[in-house]
Design a protein around this motif. Structure first.
Motif, PDB file in Angstrom:
ATOM      1  N   SER A 217      25.342 -15.257 -18.244  1.00 31.71           N
ATOM      2  CA  SER A 217      25.392 -14.309 -19.353  1.00 31.71           C
ATOM      3  C   SER A 217      25.058 -12.885 -18.930  1.00 31.71           C
ATOM      4  O   SER A 217      25.394 -11.934 -19.652  1.00 31.71           O
ATOM      5  N   HIS A 218      24.411 -12.715 -17.782  1.00 35.32           N
ATOM      6  CA  HIS A 218      23.916 -11.387 -17.399  1.00 35.32           C
ATOM      7  C   HIS A 218      23.587 -11.415 -15.916  1.00 35.32           C
ATOM      8  O   HIS A 218      23.267 -12.470 -15.358  1.00 35.32           O
ATOM      9  N   HIS A 219      23.669 -10.264 -15.260  1.00 36.56           N
ATOM     10  CA  HIS A 219      23.230 -10.153 -13.867  1.00 36.56           C
ATOM     11  C   HIS A 219      22.639  -8.773 -13.643  1.00 36.56           C
ATOM     12  O   HIS A 219      22.974  -7.820 -14.345  1.00 36.56           O
ATOM     13  N   PHE A 220      21.746  -8.670 -12.663  1.00 38.58           N
ATOM     14  CA  PHE A 220      21.097  -7.393 -12.365  1.00 38.58           C
ATOM     15  C   PHE A 220      20.491  -7.452 -10.968  1.00 38.58           C
ATOM     16  O   PHE A 220      20.276  -8.533 -10.415  1.00 38.58           O
ATOM     17  N   TYR A 221      20.232  -6.268 -10.408  1.00 41.29           N
ATOM     18  CA  TYR A 221      19.548  -6.155  -9.121  1.00 41.29           C
ATOM     19  C   TYR A 221      18.125  -5.666  -9.359  1.00 41.29           C
ATOM     20  O   TYR A 221      17.882  -4.802 -10.213  1.00 41.29           O
ATOM     21  N   MET A 222      17.170  -6.187  -8.576  1.00 43.68           N
ATOM     22  CA  MET A 222      15.775  -5.793  -8.683  1.00 43.68           C
ATOM     23  C   MET A 222      15.265  -5.330  -7.316  1.00 43.68           C
ATOM     24  O   MET A 222      15.306  -6.095  -6.348  1.00 43.68           O
ATOM     25  N   PRO A 223      14.807  -4.058  -7.201  1.00 42.32           N
ATOM     26  CA  PRO A 223      14.267  -3.580  -5.923  1.00 42.32           C
ATOM     27  C   PRO A 223      13.041  -4.391  -5.497  1.00 42.32           C
ATOM     28  O   PRO A 223      12.210  -4.767  -6.342  1.00 42.32           O
ATOM     29  N   LEU A 224      12.921  -4.640  -4.211  1.00 40.99           N
ATOM     30  CA  LEU A 224      11.775  -5.383  -3.712  1.00 40.99           C
ATOM     31  C   LEU A 224      10.471  -4.692  -4.093  1.00 40.99           C
ATOM     32  O   LEU A 224       9.478  -5.354  -4.419  1.00 40.99           O
ATOM     33  N   ALA A 225      10.437  -3.355  -4.036  1.00 39.16           N
ATOM     34  CA  ALA A 225       9.214  -2.630  -4.353  1.00 39.16           C
ATOM     35  C   ALA A 225       8.784  -2.873  -5.796  1.00 39.16           C
ATOM     36  O   ALA A 225       7.588  -2.982  -6.091  1.00 39.16           O
ATOM     37  N   ARG A 226       9.749  -2.992  -6.714  1.00 43.51           N
ATOM     38  CA  ARG A 226       9.414  -3.229  -8.119  1.00 43.51           C
ATOM     39  C   ARG A 226       8.962  -4.666  -8.357  1.00 43.51           C
ATOM     40  O   ARG A 226       8.165  -4.931  -9.272  1.00 43.51           O
ATOM     41  N   LEU A 227       9.448  -5.597  -7.551  1.00 42.35           N
ATOM     42  CA  LEU A 227       8.961  -6.976  -7.659  1.00 42.35           C
ATOM     43  C   LEU A 227       7.464  -7.045  -7.423  1.00 42.35           C
ATOM     44  O   LEU A 227       6.770  -7.889  -7.999  1.00 42.35           O
ATOM     45  N   ARG A 228       6.958  -6.157  -6.575  1.00 43.40           N
ATOM     46  CA  ARG A 228       5.553  -6.197  -6.179  1.00 43.40           C
ATOM     47  C   ARG A 228       4.703  -5.195  -6.954  1.00 43.40           C
ATOM     48  O   ARG A 228       3.538  -4.984  -6.627  1.00 43.40           O
ATOM     49  N   ALA A 229       5.248  -4.589  -7.998  1.00 43.96           N
ATOM     50  CA  ALA A 229       4.502  -3.600  -8.780  1.00 43.96           C
ATOM     51  C   ALA A 229       3.367  -4.268  -9.549  1.00 43.96           C
ATOM     52  O   ALA A 229       3.484  -5.422  -9.983  1.00 43.96           O
ATOM     53  N   PRO A 230       2.240  -3.570  -9.750  1.00 39.86           N
ATOM     54  CA  PRO A 230       1.108  -4.143 -10.493  1.00 39.86           C
ATOM     55  C   PRO A 230       1.517  -4.593 -11.888  1.00 39.86           C
ATOM     56  O   PRO A 230       2.300  -3.933 -12.571  1.00 39.86           O
ATOM     57  N   GLY A 231       1.001  -5.740 -12.295  1.00 40.13           N
ATOM     58  CA  GLY A 231       1.258  -6.253 -13.637  1.00 40.13           C
ATOM     59  C   GLY A 231       2.496  -7.104 -13.786  1.00 40.13           C
ATOM     60  O   GLY A 231       2.691  -7.729 -14.835  1.00 40.13           O
ATOM     61  N   ARG A 232       3.353  -7.164 -12.777  1.00 38.53           N
ATOM     62  CA  ARG A 232       4.571  -7.978 -12.896  1.00 38.53           C
ATOM     63  C   ARG A 232       4.302  -9.458 -12.595  1.00 38.53           C
ATOM     64  O   ARG A 232       5.022 -10.328 -13.076  1.00 38.53           O
ATOM     65  N   HIS A 233       3.309  -9.745 -11.774  1.00 35.95           N
ATOM     66  CA  HIS A 233       3.032 -11.105 -11.329  1.00 35.95           C
ATOM     67  C   HIS A 233       1.965 -11.682 -12.256  1.00 35.95           C
ATOM     68  O   HIS A 233       0.797 -11.296 -12.186  1.00 35.95           O
ATOM     69  N   ILE A 234       2.369 -12.607 -13.132  1.00 41.84           N
ATOM     70  CA  ILE A 234       1.472 -13.040 -14.200  1.00 41.84           C
ATOM     71  C   ILE A 234       1.400 -14.562 -14.291  1.00 41.84           C
ATOM     72  O   ILE A 234       2.250 -15.277 -13.766  1.00 41.84           O
TER      73      ILE A 234
END
Length: 212
Positions: free
Chosen positions: A141-158
């Protein structure tokens, strides 16, 4: 302060390939489990590598209905192996031909915690500067790219509570999309975490949202 520009894309691909190939990937041979293959696909972004994710279309018979994932699916008897299966499924799901991509290696197999499946993951780098118009099929239904740096941004890992199979599960997850959209969890989360560990950029510690 502006961020430093990344090294050249060929240099980044070389580092990824070296990080993925110090030893053969660990394959878990378990005949009672279904075997699937997926593709972790990287492209060159303005501030470094980006990973391609898909959002699976809603389907009542699909245990991963609506989840974030990598393109891929079950290995067919006619496939020549894990890599061929991952590339075939990627063509079918998003019309992306990986024959001209840089094959970088494979991750260790992941075994489903609650479903009888094991998943192999092949890693690819797309050619720099190549404009690719992806055409998702009915499964996506959808696709997107995610920068590696944003994967590791504070608050994303929950630690998150996921509604799955009629109940709530508490599980590690990544916030990739705006509020109200699916979280990244399960096998694709585990593969993403493994890849980041292998390249020397692990996820930050978990944020427990229930602690506040």
């Amino acid at each position: 302060m502006s961020q430093p520009l990344p090294s050249s894309w060929p240099d980044q691909l070389t580092r990824f390939r070296q990080a993925l190939n110090p030893y053969p990937p660990q394959s878990k041979v378990e005949p009672e489990r279904g075997h699937a293959a997926v593709a972790l696909i990287l492209r060159a972004g303005a501030w470094g590598a980006e990973i391609l994710y898909i959002e699976r279309a809603a389907h009542p018979r699909d245990p991963w209905s609506g989840d974030l994932a990598f393109p891929g699916g079950r290995i067919d008897p006619t496939d020549g192996g894990i890599r061929q299966a991952a590339e075939r499924e990627t063509r079918e799901e998003i019309a992306l031909d990986l024959s001209g991509a840089h094959y970088l290696g494979a991750l260790d197999d992941i075994v489903g915690a609650h479903l009888p499946v094991r998943v192999s993951c092949c890693v690819y780098g797309l050619p720099e500067g190549e404009a690719l118009a992806l055409r998702p099929n009915h499964e996506v239904s959808h696709h997107f790219y995610m920068p590696l740096a944003r994967l590791r941004a504070p608050g994303r890992h929950i630690m998150a509570r996921i509604d799955w199979n009629g109940g709530l599960r508490e599980t590690p997850a990544l916030v990739l999309l705006p509020s109200g959209r699916p979280l990244l969890w399960g096998i694709t989360y585990r593969l993403t975490s493994q890849f980041l560990d292998r390249i020397g950029h692990p996820l930050p510690p978990l944020t427990d949202l229930s602690a506040g």
